[in-house]
Motif scaffolding. Structure first.
Motif, PDB file in Angstrom:
ATOM      1  N   THR A 199       0.841  -1.201   0.000  1.00 33.94           N
ATOM      2  CA  THR A 199       0.000   0.000   0.000  1.00 33.94           C
ATOM      3  C   THR A 199       0.874   1.247   0.000  1.00 33.94           C
ATOM      4  O   THR A 199       2.042   1.218   0.390  1.00 33.94           O
ATOM      5  N   ILE A 200       0.265   2.348  -0.407  1.00 37.63           N
ATOM      6  CA  ILE A 200       0.983   3.623  -0.394  1.00 37.63           C
ATOM      7  C   ILE A 200       1.353   4.001   1.037  1.00 37.63           C
ATOM      8  O   ILE A 200       2.437   4.538   1.290  1.00 37.63           O
ATOM      9  N   ALA A 201       0.468   3.718   1.979  1.00 38.73           N
ATOM     10  CA  ALA A 201       0.782   4.050   3.377  1.00 38.73           C
ATOM     11  C   ALA A 201       2.011   3.269   3.836  1.00 38.73           C
ATOM     12  O   ALA A 201       2.875   3.814   4.538  1.00 38.73           O
ATOM     13  N   GLU A 202       2.104   2.006   3.442  1.00 39.28           N
ATOM     14  CA  GLU A 202       3.296   1.228   3.806  1.00 39.28           C
ATOM     15  C   GLU A 202       4.549   1.808   3.136  1.00 39.28           C
ATOM     16  O   GLU A 202       5.621   1.861   3.742  1.00 39.28           O
ATOM     17  N   ALA A 203       4.405   2.249   1.893  1.00 38.90           N
ATOM     18  CA  ALA A 203       5.551   2.858   1.194  1.00 38.90           C
ATOM     19  C   ALA A 203       5.989   4.125   1.911  1.00 38.90           C
ATOM     20  O   ALA A 203       7.184   4.384   2.085  1.00 38.90           O
ATOM     21  N   GLU A 204       5.022   4.918   2.353  1.00 41.66           N
ATOM     22  CA  GLU A 204       5.365   6.150   3.069  1.00 41.66           C
ATOM     23  C   GLU A 204       6.045   5.820   4.402  1.00 41.66           C
ATOM     24  O   GLU A 204       7.044   6.454   4.774  1.00 41.66           O
ATOM     25  N   SER A 216      -5.217   7.418  -8.926  1.00 39.18           N
ATOM     26  CA  SER A 216      -4.893   8.069  -7.652  1.00 39.18           C
ATOM     27  C   SER A 216      -3.682   7.434  -6.977  1.00 39.18           C
ATOM     28  O   SER A 216      -2.901   8.116  -6.323  1.00 39.18           O
ATOM     29  N   LYS A 217      -3.495   6.119  -7.135  1.00 37.61           N
ATOM     30  CA  LYS A 217      -2.339   5.474  -6.497  1.00 37.61           C
ATOM     31  C   LYS A 217      -1.026   5.914  -7.165  1.00 37.61           C
ATOM     32  O   LYS A 217      -0.008   6.085  -6.493  1.00 37.61           O
ATOM     33  N   ALA A 218      -1.057   6.100  -8.477  1.00 45.46           N
ATOM     34  CA  ALA A 218       0.143   6.569  -9.177  1.00 45.46           C
ATOM     35  C   ALA A 218       0.511   7.972  -8.695  1.00 45.46           C
ATOM     36  O   ALA A 218       1.684   8.268  -8.427  1.00 45.46           O
ATOM     37  N   LEU A 219      -0.491   8.821  -8.530  1.00 46.48           N
ATOM     38  CA  LEU A 219      -0.206  10.191  -8.077  1.00 46.48           C
ATOM     39  C   LEU A 219       0.344  10.186  -6.653  1.00 46.48           C
ATOM     40  O   LEU A 219       1.258  10.942  -6.320  1.00 46.48           O
ATOM     41  N   ARG A 220      -0.220   9.343  -5.813  1.00 47.83           N
ATOM     42  CA  ARG A 220       0.272   9.270  -4.424  1.00 47.83           C
ATOM     43  C   ARG A 220       1.719   8.758  -4.402  1.00 47.83           C
ATOM     44  O   ARG A 220       2.549   9.264  -3.657  1.00 47.83           O
ATOM     45  N   LEU A 221       1.994   7.747  -5.222  1.00 45.08           N
ATOM     46  CA  LEU A 221       3.360   7.216  -5.248  1.00 45.08           C
ATOM     47  C   LEU A 221       4.345   8.297  -5.693  1.00 45.08           C
ATOM     48  O   LEU A 221       5.422   8.453  -5.107  1.00 45.08           O
ATOM     49  N   LEU A 222       3.948   9.051  -6.695  1.00 48.09           N
ATOM     50  CA  LEU A 222       4.871  10.088  -7.186  1.00 48.09           C
ATOM     51  C   LEU A 222       5.087  11.191  -6.151  1.00 48.09           C
ATOM     52  O   LEU A 222       6.169  11.774  -6.076  1.00 48.09           O
ATOM     53  N   ALA A 265       5.723  14.801 -13.615  1.00 48.57           N
ATOM     54  CA  ALA A 265       6.315  15.085 -12.307  1.00 48.57           C
ATOM     55  C   ALA A 265       7.825  15.290 -12.402  1.00 48.57           C
ATOM     56  O   ALA A 265       8.461  15.638 -11.402  1.00 48.57           O
ATOM     57  N   GLY A 266       8.385  15.018 -13.561  1.00 51.06           N
ATOM     58  CA  GLY A 266       9.819  15.191 -13.728  1.00 51.06           C
ATOM     59  C   GLY A 266      10.652  14.152 -13.008  1.00 51.06           C
ATOM     60  O   GLY A 266      11.752  14.440 -12.542  1.00 51.06           O
ATOM     61  N   VAL A 267      10.127  12.932 -12.904  1.00 59.70           N
ATOM     62  CA  VAL A 267      10.892  11.882 -12.226  1.00 59.70           C
ATOM     63  C   VAL A 267      10.984  10.644 -13.116  1.00 59.70           C
ATOM     64  O   VAL A 267      10.164  10.450 -14.019  1.00 59.70           O
ATOM     65  N   THR A 268      11.989   9.846 -12.866  1.00 59.30           N
ATOM     66  CA  THR A 268      12.118   8.546 -13.526  1.00 59.30           C
ATOM     67  C   THR A 268      11.865   7.468 -12.479  1.00 59.30           C
ATOM     68  O   THR A 268      12.389   7.548 -11.369  1.00 59.30           O
ATOM     69  N   LEU A 269      11.063   6.498 -12.845  1.00 56.89           N
ATOM     70  CA  LEU A 269      10.643   5.495 -11.872  1.00 56.89           C
ATOM     71  C   LEU A 269      11.057   4.099 -12.335  1.00 56.89           C
ATOM     72  O   LEU A 269      10.854   3.738 -13.492  1.00 56.89           O
ATOM     73  N   ASP A 270      11.603   3.334 -11.403  1.00 56.54           N
ATOM     74  CA  ASP A 270      11.909   1.933 -11.690  1.00 56.54           C
ATOM     75  C   ASP A 270      10.635   1.108 -11.616  1.00 56.54           C
ATOM     76  O   ASP A 270       9.869   1.226 -10.657  1.00 56.54           O
ATOM     77  N   VAL A 271      10.430   0.242 -12.613  1.00 59.33           N
ATOM     78  CA  VAL A 271       9.255  -0.637 -12.566  1.00 59.33           C
ATOM     79  C   VAL A 271       9.688  -2.084 -12.794  1.00 59.33           C
ATOM     80  O   VAL A 271      10.661  -2.372 -13.497  1.00 59.33           O
ATOM     81  N   TRP A 272       8.964  -2.973 -12.161  1.00 65.86           N
ATOM     82  CA  TRP A 272       9.176  -4.412 -12.282  1.00 65.86           C
ATOM     83  C   TRP A 272       7.999  -5.006 -13.044  1.00 65.86           C
ATOM     84  O   TRP A 272       6.845  -4.634 -12.791  1.00 65.86           O
ATOM     85  N   LEU A 273       8.269  -5.908 -13.935  1.00 63.52           N
ATOM     86  CA  LEU A 273       7.179  -6.606 -14.621  1.00 63.52           C
ATOM     87  C   LEU A 273       6.593  -7.623 -13.650  1.00 63.52           C
ATOM     88  O   LEU A 273       7.299  -8.499 -13.138  1.00 63.52           O
TER      89      LEU A 273
END
Lengths: 362, 362
Positions: free
Chosen positions: A70-75, A94-100, A131-139
């Motif tokens: 969850t986003i809360a766990e990430a925070e 909304s989850k993508a925006l919160r993560l960013l 947002a001007g960021v690069t994000l690592d993603v896993w398949l």
């Protein structure tokens, strides 16, 4: 008598109470690290404990990579100083925006997430670019659990799509094998090898990219490989179900629930305050065992009450304390806003279940 | 199309989200008051919503008596201005001390509690004497549920014991008939009359003392009596199980869970973010219905994921929002720290689930 669970100060707590046994948690962390041999191959899932204090115990022990749902766990992980945080969820909308928001708030943390869909990857890429960021993603690969993930033969197209995104970086492959629950180590290895054959083929195809594999039941199978990150969660606290099903795993129960007798109903029944708002209830009854009353068997459950059958209820008094080992600790923990911490045989404060809420600040 | 559940601003919320529909809650409160005719005969149980804002809606509608199951709920009620608060639990040890702290903190609130045991009553009396307060207590009667309570033929001795306590005052009789779940009004009446015959005999014996009777399923049976207080809880929000089982009751669903599609697994499966940490899971699958996707049927459940079967999963996109009516709203609400409030067809703020925590300040 093995009364490891008793501690000074118990009477000062009201019930139901969640108890964390600090030295046992430390022992479990050490055991998991021994199994992978190298800390970089252990990426514990924090959904079991959701607790910043346990995250700090883990980082102090040399663990730098974490997984969460969850986003809360990430925070919580970012705020607790975790250097590397995988959100093992595909964030859309909304989850993508919160993560960013977290990515920007914690610039020193390597956040990453899963994707299993090209459209979602494209939308995430657009959000990242904005947002001007690069994000690592896993398949996210579906190796048979049929819950999320792309089937491996479709993964090359998804990998190519991710690689064509300007603001996403392909970090590796993620496969959760929650459908493999056999207790037999040889059979487990056979099933896991079958399920992961296409994953390792894909890794080869993608130039030896990183792989995150499995949860708690298959942890011993994957820990021996030496070339995949393992992401068990339950090991930190362990629980009754895993203790019974996987006796060969080296972990010890490190969390219990303390409950009180609230009524003696008749000669064979009493009632405790461990309702299904206080212990995980997604499984069948009995949902726990009483470590200091092995003869007591759950026979009923309502929101704030648990009715228990015993050979002779006259031995029990209202107010008596029982120590319960839930079958499933993860969703039990999230029913408590705090854990009472036991250390050195005494009550040693309390730790918030930091990420039990669905929204912390973000 | 009956799309009462849609509202402006939904897209600004992340999921899973708990939604409270304010006008529907108001309609349910009004319907319950009509059923008892006199507000003094309605003592709603707050365990369903645990929400101070709903308590205030109820007091504004003329309700002055409330029932609760935890000390945190009792504190919430006191702080929200409820004049009369029954803790429908037998408080021993730490719970008795916490209750007495509330009694002293809120001197204008009439707090009361249950007892079903002479020893516990004596201990409570001693605590009250030490605290310098007099406490109203209700005899908890076991009328067949076999969860808590004394069987009625033993109640006279318990009544005498309470009456001999200097700091306890016998307030009345309390009987919860949760074992009676028939949907047929005539059969319900027959079973309830059987179960309560000894209760009413005891009331006569005790000079017409007050009686609190029943929960939601038997509410219509008891509401017609005109001489007992009724303590339903679920009516405020209603839920899928009660809607199907008790179609004659005049309540409408007033709370939903909003969830998102997080993965499309294959041609007949998709996955949402409504795991069993976000919707009550003590019952069998399916644990909810999707009001805007009636063809969708829950087929799997894990902590943060719910897998759903549909005839054609290609109709669903990642990020799509679904509105779910849980079978059981009470333990679903307590999984959320807040509810998004819908009023006038739009998002109108959020209300804390005040008493979801087990300890507020006391």
């Amino acid at each position: 008598m093995d009364d490891w669970y008793r501690f000074d100060g118990a009477e000062t707590l009201d019930t139901p109470a969640l108890l964390f046994y600090k030295e046992r948690i430390a022992a479990n962390i050490a055991a998991a690290l021994r199994m992978v041999r190298e800390p970089a191959l252990l990426r514990p899932h924090v959904k079991t404990h959701k607790c910043a204090d346990i995250v700090r115990m883990m980082t102090a022990a040399g663990i730098s990579k974490f997984k969460c749902a969850t986003i809360a766990e990430a925070e919580m992980l970012g705020a607790a100083g975790a250097p590397d945080v995988l959100l093992a969820y595909q964030p859309a909308g909304s989850k993508a925006l919160r993560l960013l928001t977290l990515v920007r708030r914690f610039p020193d943390v390597r956040f990453s997430c899963l994707v299993d869909d090209t459209e979602t990857a494209a939308a995430l890429d657009a959000h990242c670019a904005a947002a001007g960021v690069t994000l690592d993603v896993w398949l996210d690969l579906n190796v048979g659990q049929n819950r999320t993930g792309v089937v491996p033969h479709r993964a090359p197209a998804l990998a190519a799509a991710v690689q064509s995104c300007r603001s996403l970086r392909l970090a590796g492959l993620h496969a959760y094998d929650g459908h493999i629950t056999t207790a037999d180590p040889v059979e487990c290895r056979r099933q896991v090898d079958d399920a992961f054959a296409p994953v390792f083929a894909l890794r080869k195809e993608l130039d030896g990219i990183a792989v995150i594999a499995g949860g708690s039941p298959t942890f011993p199978c994957h820990a021996g490989r030496g070339d995949v990150e393992c992401s068990p969660g339950t090991f930190a606290l362990w629980d009754g179900s895993y203790q019974r099903t996987y006796p060969d795993q080296p972990f010890v129960p490190a969390a219990l629930l303390m409950t009180s007798v609230v009524s003696v109903v008749n000669t064979s029944l009493f009632c405790t305050d461990l309702g299904h708002k206080s212990v995980a209830s997604e499984g069948p009854i009995p949902r726990l065992r009483f470590v200091n009353a092995p003869e007591a068997m759950q026979s009923g459950h309502s929101e704030e009450h648990m009715v228990v059958t015993v050979p002779d209820a006259s031995k029990y008094r209202i107010g008596d304390r029982l120590y319960a080992m839930p079958n499933h600790i993860c969703p039990s923990v999230s029913m408590y806003e705090r854990a009472a911490v036991v250390s050195g045989g005494r009550l040693a404060g309390e730790w918030p279940i930091t990420a039990r809420d669905k929204r912390l600040t973000v």
